[in-house]
Design a protein around this motif. Structure first.
Motif, PDB file in Angstrom:
ATOM      1  N   ASP A 216       0.813  -1.222   0.000  1.00  0.00           N
ATOM      2  CA  ASP A 216       0.000   0.000   0.000  1.00  0.00           C
ATOM      3  C   ASP A 216       0.844   1.268   0.000  1.00  0.00           C
ATOM      4  O   ASP A 216       0.365   2.334  -0.358  1.00  0.00           O
ATOM      5  N   LEU A 217       2.074   1.149   0.448  1.00  0.00           N
ATOM      6  CA  LEU A 217       2.873   2.341   0.688  1.00  0.00           C
ATOM      7  C   LEU A 217       3.624   2.783  -0.569  1.00  0.00           C
ATOM      8  O   LEU A 217       4.446   2.055  -1.104  1.00  0.00           O
ATOM      9  N   HIS A 218       3.328   3.984  -1.069  1.00  0.00           N
ATOM     10  CA  HIS A 218       4.168   4.613  -2.075  1.00  0.00           C
ATOM     11  C   HIS A 218       5.117   5.515  -1.321  1.00  0.00           C
ATOM     12  O   HIS A 218       4.683   6.386  -0.575  1.00  0.00           O
ATOM     13  N   HIS A 219       6.399   5.318  -1.498  1.00  0.00           N
ATOM     14  CA  HIS A 219       7.287   6.143  -0.691  1.00  0.00           C
ATOM     15  C   HIS A 219       8.458   6.659  -1.500  1.00  0.00           C
ATOM     16  O   HIS A 219       8.803   6.129  -2.543  1.00  0.00           O
ATOM     17  N   THR A 220       9.041   7.743  -1.019  1.00  0.00           N
ATOM     18  CA  THR A 220      10.167   8.366  -1.691  1.00  0.00           C
ATOM     19  C   THR A 220      11.243   8.684  -0.656  1.00  0.00           C
ATOM     20  O   THR A 220      11.308   9.786  -0.142  1.00  0.00           O
ATOM     21  N   PRO A 221      12.075   7.712  -0.365  1.00  0.00           N
ATOM     22  CA  PRO A 221      13.152   7.994   0.596  1.00  0.00           C
ATOM     23  C   PRO A 221      14.146   8.993   0.009  1.00  0.00           C
ATOM     24  O   PRO A 221      14.490   8.901  -1.171  1.00  0.00           O
ATOM     25  N   VAL A 222      14.587   9.928   0.817  1.00  0.00           N
ATOM     26  CA  VAL A 222      15.597  10.902   0.406  1.00  0.00           C
ATOM     27  C   VAL A 222      16.795  10.771   1.330  1.00  0.00           C
ATOM     28  O   VAL A 222      16.654  10.821   2.551  1.00  0.00           O
ATOM     29  N   ALA A 223      17.982  10.614   0.729  1.00  0.00           N
ATOM     30  CA  ALA A 223      19.190  10.443   1.540  1.00  0.00           C
ATOM     31  C   ALA A 223      19.517  11.728   2.285  1.00  0.00           C
ATOM     32  O   ALA A 223      19.366  12.829   1.741  1.00  0.00           O
ATOM     33  N   ASP A 224      19.964  11.597   3.515  1.00  0.00           N
ATOM     34  CA  ASP A 224      20.396  12.730   4.321  1.00  0.00           C
ATOM     35  C   ASP A 224      21.539  13.460   3.615  1.00  0.00           C
ATOM     36  O   ASP A 224      22.359  12.839   2.942  1.00  0.00           O
ATOM     37  N   ILE A 225      21.584  14.775   3.807  1.00  0.00           N
ATOM     38  CA  ILE A 225      22.527  15.616   3.065  1.00  0.00           C
ATOM     39  C   ILE A 225      23.975  15.428   3.530  1.00  0.00           C
ATOM     40  O   ILE A 225      24.918  15.701   2.809  1.00  0.00           O
ATOM     41  N   HIS A 226      24.167  14.929   4.735  1.00  0.00           N
ATOM     42  CA  HIS A 226      25.518  14.944   5.326  1.00  0.00           C
ATOM     43  C   HIS A 226      26.442  13.845   4.797  1.00  0.00           C
ATOM     44  O   HIS A 226      27.652  13.974   4.869  1.00  0.00           O
ATOM     45  N   GLU A 227      25.866  12.782   4.286  1.00  0.00           N
ATOM     46  CA  GLU A 227      26.716  11.650   3.903  1.00  0.00           C
ATOM     47  C   GLU A 227      25.977  10.814   2.860  1.00  0.00           C
ATOM     48  O   GLU A 227      24.752  10.718   2.884  1.00  0.00           O
ATOM     49  N   ASP A 228      26.732  10.179   1.923  1.00  0.00           N
ATOM     50  CA  ASP A 228      26.108   9.237   1.002  1.00  0.00           C
ATOM     51  C   ASP A 228      25.488   8.110   1.819  1.00  0.00           C
ATOM     52  O   ASP A 228      26.026   7.706   2.840  1.00  0.00           O
ATOM     53  N   CYS A 229      24.344   7.619   1.337  1.00  0.00           N
ATOM     54  CA  CYS A 229      23.594   6.620   2.117  1.00  0.00           C
ATOM     55  C   CYS A 229      23.763   5.239   1.475  1.00  0.00           C
ATOM     56  O   CYS A 229      23.619   5.089   0.263  1.00  0.00           O
ATOM     57  N   ILE A 230      24.092   4.252   2.291  1.00  0.00           N
ATOM     58  CA  ILE A 230      24.157   2.873   1.813  1.00  0.00           C
ATOM     59  C   ILE A 230      23.114   2.051   2.576  1.00  0.00           C
ATOM     60  O   ILE A 230      23.021   2.142   3.804  1.00  0.00           O
ATOM     61  N   CYS A 231      22.301   1.305   1.827  1.00  0.00           N
ATOM     62  CA  CYS A 231      21.220   0.522   2.436  1.00  0.00           C
ATOM     63  C   CYS A 231      21.264  -0.923   1.939  1.00  0.00           C
ATOM     64  O   CYS A 231      21.749  -1.201   0.846  1.00  0.00           O
ATOM     65  N   LEU A 232      20.706  -1.797   2.743  1.00  0.00           N
ATOM     66  CA  LEU A 232      20.352  -3.142   2.285  1.00  0.00           C
ATOM     67  C   LEU A 232      18.850  -3.124   2.025  1.00  0.00           C
ATOM     68  O   LEU A 232      18.075  -2.717   2.895  1.00  0.00           O
ATOM     69  N   ALA A 233      18.444  -3.539   0.822  1.00  0.00           N
ATOM     70  CA  ALA A 233      17.010  -3.594   0.508  1.00  0.00           C
ATOM     71  C   ALA A 233      16.653  -5.005   0.074  1.00  0.00           C
ATOM     72  O   ALA A 233      17.365  -5.604  -0.731  1.00  0.00           O
ATOM     73  N   VAL A 234      15.589  -5.547   0.631  1.00  0.00           N
ATOM     74  CA  VAL A 234      15.115  -6.866   0.201  1.00  0.00           C
ATOM     75  C   VAL A 234      13.635  -6.766  -0.144  1.00  0.00           C
ATOM     76  O   VAL A 234      12.893  -5.979   0.448  1.00  0.00           O
ATOM     77  N   THR A 235      13.223  -7.540  -1.115  1.00  0.00           N
ATOM     78  CA  THR A 235      11.812  -7.538  -1.499  1.00  0.00           C
ATOM     79  C   THR A 235      11.432  -8.913  -2.036  1.00  0.00           C
ATOM     80  O   THR A 235      12.273  -9.623  -2.576  1.00  0.00           O
ATOM     81  N   ASP A 236      10.171  -9.275  -1.849  1.00  0.00           N
ATOM     82  CA  ASP A 236       9.718 -10.560  -2.388  1.00  0.00           C
ATOM     83  C   ASP A 236       8.922 -10.379  -3.671  1.00  0.00           C
ATOM     84  O   ASP A 236       8.254 -11.277  -4.129  1.00  0.00           O
ATOM     85  N   ALA A 237       8.972  -9.166  -4.269  1.00  0.00           N
ATOM     86  CA  ALA A 237       8.321  -8.936  -5.551  1.00  0.00           C
ATOM     87  C   ALA A 237       9.091  -7.849  -6.281  1.00  0.00           C
ATOM     88  O   ALA A 237       9.751  -7.034  -5.656  1.00  0.00           O
ATOM     89  N   PRO A 238       9.006  -7.824  -7.620  1.00  0.00           N
ATOM     90  CA  PRO A 238       9.708  -6.768  -8.353  1.00  0.00           C
ATOM     91  C   PRO A 238       9.145  -5.399  -7.990  1.00  0.00           C
ATOM     92  O   PRO A 238       7.947  -5.267  -7.746  1.00  0.00           O
TER      93      PRO A 238
END
Lengths: 182, 218
Positions: free
Chosen positions: B179-201
């Protein structure tokens, strides 16, 4: 102390004898109690009898080899053996690797406090009793979830498990461990 | 251990991890988060304890063993412990141990691929029922707006991101359902590295990201 609390402490002392003395009599007792349960668990999870037998033997051999990894301030022996059986299930039945969190373990010179061990074993006993007293339908649902008959989204509605106290107890054990590791 | 993790994993995910019924990519997310979060480690181990109770009391607890089962086990033991392929990686400031296992080393060994707008990714090798990837989002940049069909979990490893009113720092996980449409924005102070997992494209909104999606497998 109830008799069944004593039972859980007894398994803990069996594990200590296996770890420290490579005690075969202690291992035989552990095997007689847990090997049939592990085999039953694996068959419920979809293994045929011969595969479940083979895996149950491997799980019990792992209990021997990894006896030094068991932390009785964090788990009962049944819980620890369950995690070994579950990992074997993922490896053999689902043919996947199982990513594990970074290790937290007591150093060679350190042991958990005996009072913490007693408290953890009693907490495990009470959790077992609480689950046994749940309504039949809910208890079956929990079993199904652990046998792999329900997907994680199907168990989303799965609430009412009384986990607050055992979680606090484990949290305390983790804090002591973090402190000892510093 | 990190302090002040405020966004945790859900009970259904933690219970699924303990029961051993999650896709491999989800297990990787749990193992990585729990490496940084003792609160969720205690919750997972409580669900392990439920597994212990199920094992102890299961209806088939008196399953008959094969003849000679104990002797066969003692023979296994006499054969020695099986060799474990357990590489202990050096501590890495960004990747906890379980992630290093999948990335093949520390953060400096990642082979990033550009996916557009400065965002880079590296897909991690897991079973196909779900996917796991590392995302590199330049400081201040937004991820393309996207919704998804299944569950998506995103955990911060370096830097931070903002998603509407919520702020996610190292160790925090955002769990999003379809249900969630989202737009994450990286913090300005540092490049952001994430782990993302999903069970659908993922479904990206807008044309450009859709084309990128075809080529980049995101």
């Amino acid at each position: 102390m109830q008799e069944s609390d004593g039972k859980r402490m007894q398994w803990v002392s069996h594990m200590v004898r296996i770890r420290d003395d490579r005690d075969q009599a202690a291992f035989a007792a552990l095997f007689a109690h847990f090997a049939p349960r592990v085999k039953g668990f694996l068959m419920k999870s979809g293994a045929d009898a011969s595969l479940a037998e083979e895996c149950a033997q491997e799980v019990m051999a792992t209990c021997w080899h990894k006896a030094h990894m068991f932390d009785p301030a964090r788990a009962s022996v049944a819980t620890w053996i369950f995690t070994i059986a579950r990992n074997r299930k993922i490896d053999v039945l689902r043919k996947q690797r199982r990513p594990e969190p970074e290790d937290l373990a007591w150093g060679p010179e350190e042991e958990p406090d005996q009072a913490d061990v007693m408290a953890m074993q009693q907490e495990s006993e009470q959790l077992g009793q609480a689950i046994a007293e749940l309504p039949e339908a809910q208890r079956e649902l929990i079993q199904k979830a652990y046998f792999g008959d329900l997907s994680h989204s199907e168990i989303a509605a799965q609430t009412g498990l009384p986990l607050g106290t055992i979680k606090s107890r484990i949290r305390l054990a983790l804090e002591r461990l973090r402190h000892a590791m510093k | 251990m990190e302090q002040k993790i405020t966004h945790h994993l859900t009970d259904e995910i933690l219970m699924g991890y303990a029961a051993g019924t999650l896709p491999e990519a989800f297990n990787l997310m749990v193992a990585t988060h729990v490496s940084l979060c003792d609160e969720c480690r205690a919750r997972v181990e409580s669900y392990d304890a439920v597994g212990g109770a199920v094992l102890e009391e299961a209806p088939d607890h008196d399953m008959a063993l094969a003849p000679g089962s104990f002797a066969a086990t003692m023979a296994l033991i006499a054969g020695g412990a099986p060799e474990e392929i357990c590489t202990q990686h050096p501590q890495d400031a960004v990747l906890p141990q379980p992630l290093q296992d999948y990335a093949g080393g520390g953060i400096d060994s990642i082979k990033w691929r550009a996916v557009g707008m400065g965002v880079k990714q590296a897909i991690l090798p897991t079973s196909k029922d779900a996917s796991a990837r590392l995302l590199y989002i330049p400081a201040g940049a937004a991820m393309p707006d996207h919704g998804h069909h299944g569950i998506e979990m995103t955990m911060v490893l370096q830097g931070a991101f903002q998603d509407d009113d919520d702020y996610f720092a190292r160790g925090d996980v955002e769990v999003a359902d379809s249900d969630l449409h989202h737009t994450p924005v990286a913090d300005i102070h540092e490049d952001c590295i994430c782990l993302a997992v999903t069970d659908a494209p993922l479904r990206f909104q807008g044309l450009l990201p859709k084309i990128a999606q075809r080529f980049a497998r995101i």
